[in-house]
Design an enzyme around this catalytic site. Structure first.
Site, PDB file in Angstrom:
ATOM      1  N   LYS A 125      26.875  38.684  45.780  1.00  0.00           N
ATOM      2  CA  LYS A 125      27.463  38.641  47.122  1.00  0.00           C
ATOM      3  C   LYS A 125      27.921  40.054  47.471  1.00  0.00           C
ATOM      4  CE  LYS A 125      31.465  38.381  48.864  1.00  0.00           C
ATOM      5  NZ  LYS A 125      31.297  39.229  50.089  1.00  0.00           N
TER       6      LYS A 125
ATOM      7  N   GLU B 161      37.393  45.554  38.784  1.00  0.00           N
ATOM      8  CA  GLU B 161      37.674  46.974  39.009  1.00  0.00           C
ATOM      9  C   GLU B 161      38.339  47.046  40.373  1.00  0.00           C
ATOM     10  OE1 GLU B 161      37.742  50.290  40.662  1.00  0.00           O
ATOM     11  OE2 GLU B 161      35.548  50.177  40.736  1.00  0.00           O
TER      12      GLU B 161
ATOM     13  N   CYS C 175      38.063  54.359  44.901  1.00  0.00           N
ATOM     14  CA  CYS C 175      39.199  53.801  44.163  1.00  0.00           C
ATOM     15  C   CYS C 175      39.801  54.817  43.203  1.00  0.00           C
ATOM     16  CB  CYS C 175      38.762  52.558  43.403  1.00  0.00           C
ATOM     17  SG  CYS C 175      37.296  52.823  42.386  1.00  0.00           S
TER      18      CYS C 175
ATOM     19  N   GLU D 208      47.779  52.446  47.995  1.00  0.00           N
ATOM     20  CA  GLU D 208      46.400  52.923  48.126  1.00  0.00           C
ATOM     21  C   GLU D 208      46.021  52.892  49.604  1.00  0.00           C
ATOM     22  OE1 GLU D 208      42.191  52.337  45.869  1.00  0.00           O
ATOM     23  OE2 GLU D 208      43.145  50.511  46.593  1.00  0.00           O
TER      24      GLU D 208
END
Length: 472
Positions: A170, A245, A279, A378
């Site tokens: 997906k 992750e 990231c 973040e």
């Protein structure tokens, strides 16, 4: 505009059961470039059923057969490289130069790395009188994000296929174009029917259905920590393996003997690369307090060279990947200003002279303290926080004072000093003196940056179970 309404299931392009239509927008122009169908639980059942049916045969395939399969996939990927470059550019806004130099090569690199590991990987080993056998875990759901679509797709797909798993992919509904080409690559490479399946959809629909599906043995997810928590909760009832992750807020520590012009330039461009949508981006720049002003001046010079038209591939940045992300970054910048972070460059709105596209201004804050929002959250945009420190011990403490632990960076004129600081960082990875990432080494993080490791041999381990044959 293209209507890409079919899913790839059981070796063929098929009509979905779902009917909801999602548009794919080019973030550089804000124009619709494609439409897709969002799948539903029926589509998930069909894809998982095909993967389950194919698993026994594929798991039993020989090492030689899977080596040959990976070689065919690599060849097909190379044939489609130009189409992949264009797809990444259209779906998430990467400058063509970055798509060509980084996005597409990253995908190829993981495929080649998997082939190299497969040739040497020990699937069996003796422990006394016991034979320990590594076997494919089963049907794997791969849920991938929009920021580095090919990198995250291939670093999951390549080891899964290499060890004999079957998969349902997906991709992000916001960046589905490159995944569709990958499906064509695998079809041309003659991957057996059912071994690879592609279902488009969003997280609450297809993502959640895959995570909780009783016939899915493992979920490999890359995305935000918030979404990762939701995936883990959905998967918990079936006690399947979940590899994640997730987010990061990586510290870039410049020690007092670092070559400032080189180190600051490297750190600023590293933060701005891919429009800050990585990231592991070095978004916290920790500098000796006495050197902060010199660092600010160098950083300003670097930011002044940033362009938005690909005229300089080294300093070109693209837009943020979608309207929602642009709004989020704007909100975070506004909160940082309101909180008292000292704005040095950039700020709210589009860059000067840019009238369309989801471009954000490369933004620099200074005199940031560890508890400020810009040092903790973040942002996932081109925003860099300079945090001054007074001692090496304080720099290490600041770096570790984060809910995340994905990556870190340390620069010193003394390599051994860099090594000593790196060993004290609570992160899954540390770049010493500007070193690049290594696709043969484990990629992943501590704390809320996830669990499990990807890339290289560690990527293989994620998709395998261990069986002990006592008295062998």
């Amino acid at each position: 505009m293209s209507d890409l309404f079919e899913f790839y299931i059981d070796g063929a392009w098929v009509k979905p059961h779902g009917t909801a239509v999602e548009t794919v927008v080019n973030p550089s122009t804000e124009q619709v470039v494609a439409r897709i169908i969002l799948g539903d639980s029926h589509d998930v059942d069909r894809a998982v059923g095909a993967a389950r049916q194919a698993f026994a045969g594929f798991a039993a395939s020989s090492l030689e057969a899977r080596i040959d399969l990976l070689q065919r996939i690599i060849q097909a990927y190379q044939r489609h490289s130009e189409a992949l470059i264009e797809a990444v550019h259209l779906e998430m806004g990467a400058p063509l130069s970055l798509a060509r130099s980084a996005h597409v090569p990253a995908g190829l690199g993981h495929l080649v790395q998997a082939l190299n590991v497969l040739r040497e990987y020990r699937f069996e080993r003796r422990v006394g009188n016991t034979l320990v056998v590594r076997e494919p875990i089963g049907v794997c759901a791969l849920i991938t994000p929009w920021n580095w679509p090919l990198n995250q797709l291939t670093c999951k797909l390549a080891p899964a296929l290499a060890v004999g798993c079957t998969v349902v992919l997906k991709p992000s509904e916001r960046a589905p174009l490159s995944a569709r080409i990958i499906a064509q690559v695998l079809h041309e490479a003659e991957v057996p029917a059912g071994v690879f399946n592609l279902v488009n959809g969003d997280g609450p629909g297809v993502g959640a259905a895959l995570a909780r599906h009783a016939e899915v043995d493992m979920v490999s997810f890359t995305g935000s920590t918030r979404a990762g928590v939701a995936v883990a909760k959905a998967a918990a009832d079936t006690v399947k393996r979940v590899s994640q992750e997730l987010g990061g807020k990586s510290a870039n520590i410049l020690l007092d003997d670092a070559d400032l012009p080189s180190a600051v330039r490297h750190g600023v461009l590293g933060c701005m690369r891919n429009s800050g949508q990585s990231c592991n981006a070095p978004t916290r720049l920790l500098v000796p307090r006495a050197q902060q002003q010199a660092v600010i001046e160098i950083a300003q010079q670097v930011l002044a060279q940033v362009c938005y038209d690909d005229s300089n591939p080294i300093t070109a940045i693209g837009p943020l990947a979608n309207a929602m992300q642009w709004e989020r970054v704007q909100d975070m910048i506004a909160q940082a200003i309101a909180e008292g972070s000292r704005l040095i460059a950039g700020g709210l709105g589009r860059p000067a002279g840019v009238e369309r596209g989801y471009y954000g201004q490369p933004t620099l804050f200074a005199d940031v303290t560890p508890q400020m929002l810009v040092a903790r959250e973040e942002i996932f945009g081109p925003v860099l926080a300079i945090i001054p420190y007074d001692s090496e011990a304080e720099a290490i403490a600041i770096a570790n004072d984060s809910p995340y632990g994905l990556s870190g960076y340390v620069t010193s004129a003394d390599l051994e000093r860099s090594r000593q600081v790196a060993r004290q960082l609570r992160t899954g990875m540390v770049h010493l003196n500007g070193a690049r990432a290594d696709q043969a080494a484990p990629f992943g993080g501590y704390k809320q940056s996830g669990n499990g490791r990807e890339w290289g041999e560690s990527g293989f381990d994620e998709y395998l179970e261990s069986k002990s044959l006592f008295g062998y």
